[in-house]
Design a protein around this motif. Structure first.
Motif, short mmCIF file in Angstrom:
data_model
loop_
_atom_site.label_atom_id
_atom_site.label_comp_id
_atom_site.label_asym_id
_atom_site.label_seq_id
_atom_site.Cartn_x
_atom_site.Cartn_y
_atom_site.Cartn_z
N ARG A 157 0.88 -1.20 0.10
CA ARG A 157 0.01 0.04 -0.37
C ARG A 157 1.11 1.47 0.06
NH1 ARG A 157 -5.23 1.07 3.89
NH2 ARG A 157 -5.70 0.12 2.44
N ALA A 158 2.42 1.42 0.66
CA ALA A 158 3.18 1.84 0.71
C ALA A 158 3.57 2.68 -0.24
CB ALA A 158 3.54 2.21 1.87
N PHE A 159 4.17 1.55 -1.16
CA PHE A 159 5.21 1.67 -2.27
C PHE A 159 4.47 1.66 -3.49
CE2 PHE A 159 8.35 0.73 0.64
CZ PHE A 159 9.35 0.89 -0.11
N GLU A 160 3.19 1.47 -3.62
CA GLU A 160 2.21 1.45 -4.73
C GLU A 160 1.16 2.30 -4.38
OE1 GLU A 160 1.07 -2.47 -5.52
OE2 GLU A 160 3.45 -2.94 -6.01
N GLY A 161 0.87 3.09 -3.29
CA GLY A 161 -0.12 3.89 -3.42
C GLY A 161 -0.18 5.03 -4.17
N ARG A 162 -1.02 6.04 -3.64
CA ARG A 162 -0.88 7.25 -4.39
C ARG A 162 -0.90 8.63 -3.67
NH1 ARG A 162 -7.49 8.47 -6.54
NH2 ARG A 162 -5.67 9.88 -8.39
N GLY A 163 -0.20 9.04 -4.33
CA GLY A 163 0.96 10.72 -3.67
C GLY A 163 1.91 9.74 -3.59
N SER A 164 3.04 10.43 -3.78
CA SER A 164 4.64 9.44 -2.91
C SER A 164 5.45 9.51 -2.23
CB SER A 164 5.22 10.26 -3.90
OG SER A 164 5.58 11.65 -4.16
N CYS A 165 4.51 10.11 -0.78
CA CYS A 165 5.07 10.95 0.54
C CYS A 165 4.25 9.36 1.01
CB CYS A 165 5.12 12.13 0.81
SG CYS A 165 4.13 13.00 1.07
N LEU A 166 4.83 8.85 2.55
CA LEU A 166 4.53 8.56 3.75
C LEU A 166 3.02 8.85 4.07
CD1 LEU A 166 7.62 7.49 5.20
CD2 LEU A 166 5.50 5.71 3.99
N GLY A 167 3.04 10.54 3.92
CA GLY A 167 2.16 11.25 4.38
C GLY A 167 0.64 11.28 3.80
N LYS A 168 0.92 10.88 2.53
CA LYS A 168 -0.22 10.14 1.74
C LYS A 168 -0.55 9.01 1.46
CE LYS A 168 0.21 15.05 -0.75
NZ LYS A 168 0.98 15.74 -2.43
N VAL A 169 0.71 8.26 1.32
CA VAL A 169 0.45 6.85 1.18
C VAL A 169 -0.32 6.35 2.29
CG1 VAL A 169 1.14 6.78 -0.82
CG2 VAL A 169 2.69 6.05 1.26
N LEU A 170 0.52 6.54 3.67
CA LEU A 170 -0.13 5.93 5.01
C LEU A 170 -1.47 6.71 4.89
CD1 LEU A 170 2.55 4.87 6.78
CD2 LEU A 170 2.08 3.56 4.78
N ARG A 171 -1.75 7.34 4.58
CA ARG A 171 -3.01 8.24 5.27
C ARG A 171 -4.37 6.85 5.11
NH1 ARG A 171 -6.93 9.99 7.83
NH2 ARG A 171 -7.60 11.58 7.77
N PRO A 172 -4.77 6.14 4.41
CA PRO A 172 -5.76 5.17 4.35
C PRO A 172 -6.05 4.34 5.40
CG PRO A 172 -5.02 5.07 1.75
CD PRO A 172 -4.17 6.13 2.95
N THR A 173 -4.72 3.90 5.77
CA THR A 173 -4.64 3.36 6.99
C THR A 173 -4.80 4.15 8.55
OG1 THR A 173 -3.39 1.87 6.30
CG2 THR A 173 -3.29 1.64 8.28
N PHE A 174 -4.13 5.35 8.27
CA PHE A 174 -3.59 6.11 9.97
C PHE A 174 -4.51 7.70 9.35
CE2 PHE A 174 0.10 3.22 8.77
CZ PHE A 174 -0.21 2.41 10.62
N THR A 175 -4.78 7.74 10.93
CA THR A 175 -5.07 9.61 10.97
C THR A 175 -3.30 10.14 10.34
OG1 THR A 175 -4.61 9.25 13.33
CG2 THR A 175 -6.95 8.55 12.22
N ARG A 176 -4.17 11.90 10.36
CA ARG A 176 -3.24 12.75 10.11
C ARG A 176 -1.96 12.48 11.82
NH1 ARG A 176 -6.38 15.18 7.51
NH2 ARG A 176 -5.10 15.58 5.01
N THR A 177 -2.99 12.88 13.54
CA THR A 177 -2.18 13.18 14.40
C THR A 177 -1.33 11.24 14.64
OG1 THR A 177 -4.05 13.90 15.42
CG2 THR A 177 -2.65 12.39 16.86
N GLN A 178 -2.12 10.06 14.03
CA GLN A 178 -1.10 8.84 14.19
C GLN A 178 -0.28 9.02 13.49
OE1 GLN A 178 -4.31 6.27 12.98
NE2 GLN A 178 -5.35 5.57 15.39
N LEU A 179 -0.18 9.52 12.13
CA LEU A 179 0.85 9.46 11.36
C LEU A 179 2.39 10.64 11.91
CD1 LEU A 179 -0.79 9.85 8.32
CD2 LEU A 179 0.63 8.02 8.85
N ARG A 180 1.70 11.35 12.65
CA ARG A 180 2.75 12.12 13.21
C ARG A 180 3.49 11.87 14.24
NH1 ARG A 180 -1.58 16.29 12.09
NH2 ARG A 180 -2.09 15.79 13.69
N ARG A 181 2.49 11.41 15.14
CA ARG A 181 3.29 10.39 16.35
C ARG A 181 3.92 9.14 15.51
NH1 ARG A 181 -0.03 6.42 20.20
NH2 ARG A 181 2.16 5.44 20.92
N LEU A 182 3.81 8.67 15.37
CA LEU A 182 4.36 7.80 14.40
C LEU A 182 5.74 8.40 14.38
CD1 LEU A 182 1.96 5.06 12.30
CD2 LEU A 182 3.72 4.54 14.29
N ALA A 183 6.05 9.30 12.91
CA ALA A 183 6.61 10.14 12.61
C ALA A 183 7.56 10.18 13.82
CB ALA A 183 6.62 11.18 11.63
#
Length: 178
Positions: free
Chosen positions: A111-137
């Motif tokens: 999903r991350a490597f082949e998803g829409r968009g190129s950066c992690l913040g976009k390709v992981l968005r279907p799975t994680f919320t923005r808050t979760q992504l910021r925490r993970l980062a």
């Protein structure tokens, strides 16, 4: 084999990818290590510590790669068009992801490597919320503007474990078993 085994081989370069799939796709097999003479670029790609590829990431939670002895093309007869290198894929103990979760881990990576968009913040968005992504980062020391290939296997496994323990199943990537 049912007993633990290792593979030591000088393989035809054109067979490298299919052989690696045969040996490494199922981390529940009894392979302990594979010591293979492969094209130098292949060995270095799988063994590099930083950037990764989807293919390497699909195997790295269960196998650790290293590149060893460099073999120049002129050491072979007939001479190949490229240099070779000894690559070792050794089973991790313990694995970074339970082998039973391999299909789910690979679905997240895909999903991350082949998803829409190129950066992690976009390709992981279907799975994680923005808050979760910021925490993970923040917790794993990467930027949401990074490409998926910029993360290490340890960062990826941390993201995976967070997903499995925190994210509702209906947000997980769809698992396809081949």
């Amino acid at each position: 084999p049912e007993e633990p085994f290792m593979v030591v081989a000088n393989i035809p370069f054109r067979s490298t990818t299919s052989l690696l799939h045969r040996l490494l796709d199922d981390p529940t097999n009894t392979l302990q290590s594979a010591h293979l003479v492969v094209q130098k670029q292949v060995a270095l790609k799988h063994a590099r510590a930083g950037r990764t590829t989807l293919k390497t990431l699909n195997w790295s939670p269960w196998y650790e790669f290293s590149a060893g002895l460099h073999l120049p093309a002129e050491a072979f007869h007939p001479r190949p068009g490229v240099d070779a290198c000894l690559m070792v894929a050794a089973k991790r103990g313990p694995p970074l992801v339970d082998p039973g979760h391999r299909h789910l881990f690979r679905a997240l990576a895909r999903r991350a490597f082949e998803g829409r968009g190129s950066c992690l913040g976009k390709v992981l968005r279907p799975t994680f919320t923005r808050t979760q992504l910021r925490r993970l980062a923040s917790d794993n020391e990467f930027s949401l503007d990074s490409y998926p290939s910029a993360l290490t296997v340890h960062q990826w496994t941390s993201i995976f474990h967070f997903m499995v323990t925190t994210i509702p199943r209906d947000r997980w990537p769809r698992v396809e078993r081949f």
